[in-house]
Scaffold this active site. Sequence first.
Site, mmCIF file in Angstrom:
data_model
loop_
_atom_site.group_PDB
_atom_site.id
_atom_site.type_symbol
_atom_site.label_atom_id
_atom_site.label_comp_id
_atom_site.label_asym_id
_atom_site.label_seq_id
_atom_site.Cartn_x
_atom_site.Cartn_y
_atom_site.Cartn_z
ATOM 1 N N HIS A 70 -7.299 -6.098 -0.119
ATOM 2 C CA HIS A 70 -6.162 -5.480 0.284
ATOM 3 C C HIS A 70 -5.330 -5.872 1.632
ATOM 4 O O HIS A 70 -5.937 -5.566 2.643
ATOM 5 C CB HIS A 70 -6.516 -3.973 0.390
ATOM 6 N N SER B 159 1.017 -1.153 -0.094
ATOM 7 C CA SER B 159 -0.062 -0.124 0.240
ATOM 8 C C SER B 159 1.002 1.263 -0.018
ATOM 9 O O SER B 159 1.864 1.381 -0.741
ATOM 10 C CB SER B 159 -0.903 -0.130 1.286
HETATM 11 C C1 GCU Z 1 -5.585 4.774 1.984
HETATM 12 C C2 GCU Z 1 -4.876 5.623 0.790
HETATM 13 C C3 GCU Z 1 -3.940 4.751 -0.190
HETATM 14 C C4 GCU Z 1 -2.925 3.875 0.515
HETATM 15 C C5 GCU Z 1 -3.670 3.174 1.737
HETATM 16 C C6 GCU Z 1 -2.730 2.372 2.564
HETATM 17 O O1 GCU Z 1 -6.310 3.899 1.447
HETATM 18 O O2 GCU Z 1 -5.949 6.288 0.052
HETATM 19 O O3 GCU Z 1 -3.385 5.624 -1.049
HETATM 20 O O4 GCU Z 1 -2.393 3.215 -0.272
HETATM 21 O O5 GCU Z 1 -4.324 3.947 2.366
HETATM 22 O O6 GCU Z 1 -1.387 2.674 2.549
HETATM 23 O O7 GCU Z 1 -3.018 1.430 3.273
#
Ligand code: GCU
Length: 420
Positions: free
Chosen positions: A401, A260
């Site tokens: 995710h 992420s």
């Molecule tokens: C949020 C953000 C993302 C990121 C994510 C994370 O959802 O909007 O851009 O990748 O956090 O890091 O868990």
Amino acid sequence: MRSLSLAGLALAAACSAPLELPKLDEVTPYAHPMDLPAVEGLPELLTLSTGETVRTQRDWQSARRPEIARTVEHYVYGAAPEPPAEVRAVRMEECMTEDGKAWREQVRLHVADGVWIDLLIYSPVGVKSAPCFLGLNFNGNHATTHDSKVMLTESWMADSRGGRDGAANDEQRGMKAERWDYEQALAKGWAVATFYHGDIDPDTWVTEDGIRAPRSKSVTPGEHSWGTIRAWAWGLSRALDHLIENPRIDGDRVVVHGHSRNGKTALVAGAYDERFAGVISNHSGCGGAALSRPARGETVERIVTVIGYWFTEAFWSFADREEHLPLDQHFLLALIAPRPLLVCSAIEDDWADPLGEYEATRAAAPAWELFGVGGFETTGFPETGELVGSMPAYHVRDGGHSVLPEDWTLWIDWADRLVR
Ligand code: GCU
């Protein structure tokens, strides 16, 4: 918010020289973001700003790659300072783990005045100079494992990450252990190193602490100054400086990875530091491996509104105007060529836009082709579980995710084959 230990106080003095941030406008004349014309389709990877086509490795290395590197930092992540003249490493702890399978090292790296990285390294016993995965964590090293000997971070910890009054605590221990499959990596002969991204820069709009805090800066922040992602990536390079010197690690085989926001950072670290032997981004999405256009899942507008401090202020100007970007994320990925790159998505993770991650990987592939390595011939967006391409490679799995043990299995198999 961060208290210096006595040992830290003595050593921090070695790094008190201010960091010099490059002034990007003086290097190349760039258009103001609001003056840039809309680009139809994706900006061309292999066309120089002079209009000439890039045909050889040499054209790429000497002309196009530097041009892309500057454009990406100018408009999206900002430029990072040179490495500090000296980083003092203090070994806080070193011991074999209770099961006798790994060496655990905890090393404090003083990278700037009052800013340090606590690097946790597990390396396999009996392996001389092991290849290594290096990645940032979200909640402190102590949250990646149930190993009670791992020190609590002293850096600021948001309550939303399990902190209490801004501080880490024992209840966080092991809360993200399922995302860090140390056991599997060690059993397969890999070392794993990690540090808390908040050691370098707190994940918040407030910049009182960390490497971007005014006291660490030598220049007034401007619209092209580094955002948090570039700062974190710079921190990964400082950890790599140490791993290269560490006799238990094979410094030529360090793979930078991240999930992420840490996946976005792994890409930036790998793009700007060619000493990383391979790069893995997991579900990195917008501002990471996913194309900004067409806007699907998380958009530029959303990311710069909510978490704009990750980027340059110049990037903020592209909110709802992504077609005016003179680059897209395939530029960032291509900076990693000819080294191995693996982009991973999860099919239910619409926010990170699996299709945009696939398309960016495909659009970056011509950079590898110039080197005659790998290739990215596919018949379209793959089935889940299928690894496509070799350099670069793309994989989408079932589910959402997160980081699963099966992701580590894929990464280790891929790295065993390609990172040498
Ligand atoms: C949020 C953000 C993302 C990121 C994510 C994370 O959802 O909007 O851009 O990748 O956090 O890091 O868990």
